[in-house]
Design a protein around this motif. Structure first.
Motif, PDB file in Angstrom:
ATOM      1  N   HIS A  40      -9.279   3.397   8.147  1.00  0.00           N
ATOM      2  CA  HIS A  40      -9.079   2.604   9.362  1.00  0.00           C
ATOM      3  C   HIS A  40      -8.263   3.359  10.395  1.00  0.00           C
ATOM      4  O   HIS A  40      -7.665   4.389  10.096  1.00  0.00           O
ATOM      5  N   HIS A  77      -7.006   7.059   9.276  1.00  0.00           N
ATOM      6  CA  HIS A  77      -6.381   7.167   7.954  1.00  0.00           C
ATOM      7  C   HIS A  77      -7.386   6.817   6.865  1.00  0.00           C
ATOM      8  O   HIS A  77      -8.064   5.802   6.960  1.00  0.00           O
ATOM      9  N   HIS A 134       1.043   4.565   1.095  1.00  0.00           N
ATOM     10  CA  HIS A 134       0.303   5.361   2.072  1.00  0.00           C
ATOM     11  C   HIS A 134       0.316   6.854   1.726  1.00  0.00           C
ATOM     12  O   HIS A 134       1.364   7.478   1.677  1.00  0.00           O
ATOM     13  N   TRP A 170       4.901   6.853   2.293  1.00  0.00           N
ATOM     14  CA  TRP A 170       5.603   5.624   2.664  1.00  0.00           C
ATOM     15  C   TRP A 170       4.857   4.423   2.126  1.00  0.00           C
ATOM     16  O   TRP A 170       3.722   4.549   1.669  1.00  0.00           O
ATOM     17  N   HIS A 205       0.862  -1.183   0.000  1.00  0.00           N
ATOM     18  CA  HIS A 205       0.000   0.000   0.000  1.00  0.00           C
ATOM     19  C   HIS A 205       0.898   1.232   0.000  1.00  0.00           C
ATOM     20  O   HIS A 205       1.883   1.286   0.737  1.00  0.00           O
ATOM     21  N   HIS A 210       3.941   0.151   2.685  1.00  0.00           N
ATOM     22  CA  HIS A 210       3.897  -0.932   3.676  1.00  0.00           C
ATOM     23  C   HIS A 210       2.875  -1.966   3.242  1.00  0.00           C
ATOM     24  O   HIS A 210       2.024  -1.681   2.395  1.00  0.00           O
ATOM     25  N   HIS A 222      -0.473  -4.452   3.318  1.00  0.00           N
ATOM     26  CA  HIS A 222      -1.834  -4.269   3.833  1.00  0.00           C
ATOM     27  C   HIS A 222      -2.514  -5.599   4.099  1.00  0.00           C
ATOM     28  O   HIS A 222      -3.721  -5.749   3.947  1.00  0.00           O
ATOM     29  N   HIS A 238      -4.927   3.654  12.314  1.00  0.00           N
ATOM     30  CA  HIS A 238      -3.573   3.217  11.939  1.00  0.00           C
ATOM     31  C   HIS A 238      -2.780   2.627  13.106  1.00  0.00           C
ATOM     32  O   HIS A 238      -1.582   2.369  12.980  1.00  0.00           O
ATOM     33  N   HIS A 253      -7.567   6.061   2.787  1.00  0.00           N
ATOM     34  CA  HIS A 253      -6.760   5.752   1.598  1.00  0.00           C
ATOM     35  C   HIS A 253      -7.148   6.658   0.428  1.00  0.00           C
ATOM     36  O   HIS A 253      -8.322   6.996   0.260  1.00  0.00           O
TER      37      HIS A 253
HETATM   38 CU1  C2O Z   1      -0.792   3.140   6.008  1.00  0.00          CU
HETATM   39 CU2  C2O Z   1      -4.364   1.379   5.223  1.00  0.00          CU
HETATM   40  O1  C2O Z   1      -2.603   2.255   5.609  1.00  0.00           O
END
Ligand code: C2O
Ligand code: CU
Length: 475
Positions: free
Chosen positions: A452, A403, A109, A147, A107, A149, A151, A454, A405
């Motif tokens: 969601h 957060h 971010h 960034w 993802h 990361h 998911h 975080h 998206h």
């Molecule tokens: Cu950093 Cu769903 O996210």
């Protein structure tokens, strides 16, 4: 410094700096950021506006704490993963291979990418199975620090080391803002033998509090040292990639100027003594460290009250050391970074009410939005071009970083008028006993988008929902 040491074979950093400052664009001591510089991803495409890279997720034995090896879940064997650097408007292609034992996704971010590239498993794409691969292709429309990361099983995967910075530069940005450092703040739970603590340690209580790692990391290192010349301005571009921990920063005797946040520059710089960066959030800070040669200052993590039991009996902790080298210099004044951000017009905005909810029953933590743990609730519906006013309410015992998206929002009051410094946000702390109001203006990227908490231990326990953005209905 590495270059300098290689060429001159200098015994000490000070000796190097005396020899090698000539011609350097920075007034910092030579090798000032050697312990902190991030490894950058290699761009395989020579074209100006294309960044193409290979990225592999795999377990790597790394000495995160000195003397023991930890099986870190890494991108390219690095902690953090390589920093991706691009310019606003570039096309970025990432050939991703999953050599982890589990399925994953990536993802991006905060980035306004098409829904199909957003890394939401089951919505954007199927999970990338162990041994599988996936090509991500995105045009990066906004300058700022972002960034990447996973998911999938994100509390475990991010908590085990899967994250990296993604810096999108704006070639039109003023020069001399400050000597730049990208700082990835994270933590990790490491046992004395080097193994990772079980990701579900503490059961329901661990889920409720969120799991903070016992080892604080700055760019993957424990208490690294930065060399600084007193009086020379620095720019710290910070992202908090930890699964739960909030970072409230303090530098003794110094304040900071915040010039940017999640989505690039804020309208007007603001001063702050103890900047707070919640999980997923970014801060673009300017600071001018001052001290006598040979002395040190420590950048500290200061406990922040994010709710029940979060500060009790907790000391401050060291993040990194600033060591002064050489005489002082002064920087030219901070250039103007002001930016016009048009407030979103709230007229006719459709209200959307969300509330974080959490209960523990029979040793099981149930977390949800509006009482429905993910994926039980129907998605929030919106259409391209529409404006919505989201109210995010928190009556739980803990603060939650919210957060969304794919879209930035503006923080406003209950009637939609701007609040605070104008800025584009994608992640924001919702304190205990508060309700935040967020205005979102949907551009033309229909699809399914997640939102969601975080604190990833909360998200994985159900504190997550979906937004279904549809094409404008044509009459
Ligand atoms: Cu950093 Cu769903 O996210
Ligand atoms: Cu939460």
């Amino acid at each position: 410094m590495r270059l300098c040491a290689a060429i001159f074979g200098c015994a000490t950093l000070t000796a190097c700096s005396e020899q090698a400052t000539e011609g350097s664009s920075s007034a910092q001591p030579e090798g000032w950021d050697a312990e902190l510089a991030l490894v950058e991803a290699v761009d395989l495409d020579p074209a100006e506006d294309v960044v193409e890279l290979d990225l592999t997720a795999r377990v790597a034995e790394l000495e995160v704490r000195s003397g023991v090896k930890t099986p870190v879940w890494s991108y390219d064997g690095l902690l953090p993963g390589p920093m991706i650097r691009a310019k606003k408007g570039d096309l970025v292609r990432v050939h991703f291979d999953n050599d982890l034992p589990d399925a994953t996704t990536i993802h991006w971010h905060g980035m306004r990418v098409p829904a199909a590239m957003d890394g939401a498993p089951g919505h954007s794409q199927p999970p990338v199975e162990a041994g599988g691969s996936f090509d991500y292709e995105l045009v990066v429309p906004d300058a700022g620090l972002f960034w990447y990361h996973p998911h999938l099983d994100s509390a475990k995967q991010v908590g085990s080391g899967l994250y990296g910075a993604f810096l999108v530069e704006d070639p039109g940005e003023p020069e001399h803002i400050g000597d730049e450092l990208v700082l990835v703040l994270s933590d990790m739970s490491i046992e004395p033998d080097g193994s990772l603590t079980a990701p579900d340690t503490g059961g329901a209580v661990g889920d409720l509090f969120g799991r903070e790692g016992n080892t604080l990391l700055v760019n993957g290192r424990v208490r690294p040292t930065l060399l600084a010349r007193s009086g020379v301005r620095q720019r710290w571009r910070i992202v908090n990639t930890s699964r739960t921990r909030y970072y409230q920063l303090a530098l003794e005797g110094h304040g900071f100027t915040r010039i940017g946040g999640d989505g690039g520059f804020i309208t007007e710089p603001e001063t702050t003594e103890r900047p707070l960066v919640v999980p997923g959030e970014r801060a673009d800070l300017v600071v001018t460290p001052q001290g006598t040669p040979g002395s040190e200052l420590v950048v500290r993590w200061v406990p922040y009250d994010r709710g029940y039991g979060s500060t009790y009996n907790r000391p401050e902790e060291d993040l990194f050391v600033v060591r002064f080298v050489g005489g002082s210099k002064t920087s030219p004044p901070l250039p103007n970074t002001s930016r016009a951000i048009e407030p979103i017009d709230p007229t006719g905005a459709e209200p959307v009410d969300l509330e974080f909810t959490m209960v523990a029953e029979n040793g099981v933590a149930k977390m949800a939005i509006n009482g429905a743990p993910f994926p039980d609730a129907p998605p929030v519906a919106a259409t391209v071009g529409q404006v919505q006013l989201w109210s995010v309410r928190n009556q739980t015992e803990w603060a939650h970083p919210f957060h969304l998206h794919g879209f930035f929002f503006q923080v406003v009051n209950a009637s939609g008028a701007p609040l605070g410094a104008g800025e584009w946000k994608d992640t924001i702390n919702v304190p205990v006993e508060s309700t935040l109001h967020l205005l979102v203006d949907y551009d033309d990227r229909p699809g399914m988008w997640m939102f969601h908490c975080h604190i990833l231990d909360h998200a994985e326990r159900g504190m997550m929902g979906m937004l279904h953005l549809s094409e404008q209905a044509h009459p």
